[in-house]
Design a protein around this motif. Structure first.
Motif, short mmCIF file in Angstrom:
data_model
loop_
_atom_site.label_atom_id
_atom_site.label_comp_id
_atom_site.label_asym_id
_atom_site.label_seq_id
_atom_site.Cartn_x
_atom_site.Cartn_y
_atom_site.Cartn_z
N TYR A 212 -115.36 5.39 50.86
CA TYR A 212 -114.92 6.41 49.89
C TYR A 212 -114.56 5.77 48.55
O TYR A 212 -113.87 4.75 48.49
CB TYR A 212 -113.71 7.14 50.48
N MET A 219 -108.06 10.18 52.04
CA MET A 219 -109.43 9.75 52.27
C MET A 219 -109.63 8.26 51.94
O MET A 219 -110.67 7.68 52.27
CB MET A 219 -110.39 10.62 51.45
N ASN A 265 -108.05 19.44 62.61
CA ASN A 265 -108.19 19.04 61.21
C ASN A 265 -107.61 17.67 60.88
O ASN A 265 -107.72 17.21 59.74
CB ASN A 265 -107.52 20.08 60.30
N HIS A 268 -111.00 14.56 59.42
CA HIS A 268 -111.97 15.54 58.94
C HIS A 268 -112.85 14.93 57.86
O HIS A 268 -112.36 14.34 56.89
CB HIS A 268 -111.23 16.75 58.36
N GLU A 269 -114.16 15.07 58.03
CA GLU A 269 -115.09 14.64 56.98
C GLU A 269 -115.25 15.79 55.99
O GLU A 269 -115.59 16.90 56.37
CB GLU A 269 -116.45 14.28 57.58
N ARG A 270 -114.98 15.52 54.72
CA ARG A 270 -115.03 16.60 53.73
C ARG A 270 -115.26 16.04 52.33
O ARG A 270 -115.32 14.82 52.13
CB ARG A 270 -113.70 17.37 53.74
N GLU A 271 -115.40 16.95 51.37
CA GLU A 271 -115.51 16.58 49.96
C GLU A 271 -114.14 16.68 49.30
O GLU A 271 -113.34 17.55 49.63
CB GLU A 271 -116.48 17.52 49.24
N ASP A 272 -113.88 15.78 48.36
CA ASP A 272 -112.63 15.88 47.59
C ASP A 272 -112.84 16.81 46.40
O ASP A 272 -113.90 17.44 46.25
CB ASP A 272 -112.13 14.50 47.17
N ILE A 277 -117.59 12.52 49.09
CA ILE A 277 -117.45 12.72 50.53
C ILE A 277 -116.70 11.54 51.16
O ILE A 277 -116.90 10.38 50.79
CB ILE A 277 -118.83 12.87 51.19
N SER A 280 -110.98 12.26 55.90
CA SER A 280 -109.56 12.50 55.62
C SER A 280 -108.74 12.30 56.88
O SER A 280 -109.08 12.84 57.95
CB SER A 280 -109.37 13.92 55.09
N SER A 410 -111.75 12.06 66.76
CA SER A 410 -111.67 13.32 66.03
C SER A 410 -112.04 14.48 66.94
O SER A 410 -112.80 14.35 67.89
CB SER A 410 -112.60 13.28 64.81
#
Length: 445
Positions: A212, A219, A265, A268-272, A277, A280, A410
């Motif tokens: 990241y 993240m 949650n 969690h793989e996500r966008e900031d 990406i 988190s 996860s």
């Protein structure tokens, strides 16, 4: 009413009565244990990837990368260095080639190269060590959570080693750090129904792409913890391997608490906010890990605990759940009566501490996990095999010893496996620990 009366009677039992009941139940279980419907699953051998020394990532190198990636946000650089200082990681962990470059150059192609380096090196070592011909592989299971290319990693392996066309191949993704034992469970189930078969498991996490480069602190945490690594495992149900295999698989139990939103949650793989990406990690991760471990123990207790420990455990559970006496102090079984060794997921210092507390274990019991975290970092699903290799390198695995592997991931999942050692395992002249085992254990603050 009858059920409540029976439960009340059970709770009122004296210590001597429980001991007598334990003896009776033990004799019954021992008699039934000889009746087996399925063939045994043997762990013939396994190997762990040890990347070249050029890929080592000491803290001063990590600091350089952080300053390049976060040149406009020095507070995040300070945050990462503070996390790293408290993480339990040492100065000899490894990062992928693309991440070691200044500046880092993560890409899809770089991820493929990392996968080839980790997977092929461990498989080459396994085939050389065991003498297994790739053409004799019947089942292939690969798990890698965040990197799932097409063609798959299993296809990459089949092509590299020119395996047979009828190999039963499976590629597991998105299952997190607990996926290694999910692969063991899958291979075990397949070996139940396919006689005289050999299974290969490859367990790894390809981390190039999820390095990241943003500013979200939740993240940035994985950058400080996750490191390069992987393992290959050779399982078989062939009777010819009964004497020469290292371990016999006794139990595999999987539990999932994903129905709870906080648990679902917490990783969690996500966008900031900037569209970058990453993975988190929630502040509640350690408490969620404790809850998942407790759920796994409840599901696992009947299979693993000595009868006396089981009865005391059930007695406390009934008082708390049935009679709603929530202030009842939970009974922590003496797991050392069931196992000689423990390999618990080296997810981070906080996770290790939480598992130690939940299981009532000593620092010595947690030594393989802490030393693996220090030497190799969090290698995700493969960390359990580095821990088992540590025990072997120390010469501690003796015939008849039982080792408990616990993996967290996860979802949120907690998976367990129990192995019985088939022989006194001699200290290996190779493997991931051979050039550093004399320096361990060390004190990790």
């Amino acid at each position: 009413m009858i059920l409540v009366t029976l439960l009340s009677f059970f709770i009122s039992l004296s210590y001597e009565t429980i001991i007598f009941c334990s003896f009776s139940i033990t004799i019954t279980i021992f008699s039934l244990s000889f009746i087996s419907k399925y063939p045994s699953t043997y762990l013939v051998d396994y190997t762990c990837c040890k990347p070249p020394n050029t890929l080592r990532s000491p803290s001063h190198s990590f600091l350089k990368h952080s300053r390049l990636n976060l040149s406009s946000n020095l507070e995040s650089v300070d945050f990462q260095m503070k996390v790293l200082a408290r993480s339990g990681l040492g100065e000899e962990t490894y990062l992928p080639p693309a991440i070691c470059e200044l500046p880092p150059t993560p890409s899809y192609e770089a991820s493929r190269k990392e996968a080839e380096l980790v997977i092929f090196s461990s498989l080459d070592s396994l085939f050389n060590k065991t003498g297994l011909n790739p053409l004799d592989v019947d089942i292939l299971v690969v798990n890698c959570s965040v990197f799932s290319p097409a063609p798959s990693l299993t296809s990459m392996i089949l092509r590299k080693y020119n395996m047979r066309e009828n190999v039963k191949s499976f590629n597991l993704s998105g299952m997190g750090c607990s996926a290694g034992l999910i692969s063991v469970n899958l291979a075990h189930d397949l070996l139940k129904t396919h006689a005289n078969s050999n299974a290969i498991i490859v367990t790894t996490e390809i981390i190039t792409l999820f390095y990241y480069t943003g500013k979200d602190r939740s993240m940035l945490l994985p950058n400080c913890l996750f490191r390069m690594g992987g393992a290959s495992v050779f399982l078989s149900n062939k009777k010819s391997f009964r004497k020469q295999s290292k371990y016999l698989l006794l139990h595999v139990v999987r539990t999932h608490i994903g129905s709870c939103d906080e648990a679902y949650n917490c990783i969690h793989e996500r966008e900031d906010s900037e569209g970058k990406i990453g993975i988190s990690l929630s502040k509640k991760l350690t408490s969620i890990a404790g809850q998942a471990l407790t759920a796994n123990i409840h599901a696992f207790a009947l299979q693993i605990l000595p009868t006396t420990e089981l009865l005391f455990f059930l007695k406390t559970l009934i008082v708390k759940k049935v009679f709603k006496q929530k202030n009842t102090k939970p009974y922590i079984p003496d797991f050392k009566r069931a196992f000689e060794h423990f390999c618990l997921h080296a997810g981070g210092r906080g996770v290790i501490n939480e598992m130690q507390k939940e299981l009532g274990l000593s620092w010595e019991d947690m030594e393989p996990s802490r030393m693996t975290l220090h030497r190799f970092g969090n290698t995700s699903s493969s960390s359990l095999w580095y821990e088992l290799s540590y025990l072997e390198a120390k010469g501690r695995m003796k015939k008849g010893d039982r080792v408990w592997q616990i993996a967290l991931g996860s979802g949120f999942k907690c998976n367990s496996a129990v192995w019985k050692c088939n022989m006194d395992i001699k200290t290996s002249s190779d493997g991931p620990w051979f050039d550093c085992i004399d320096r361990y254990p060390i004190h990790v603050s």
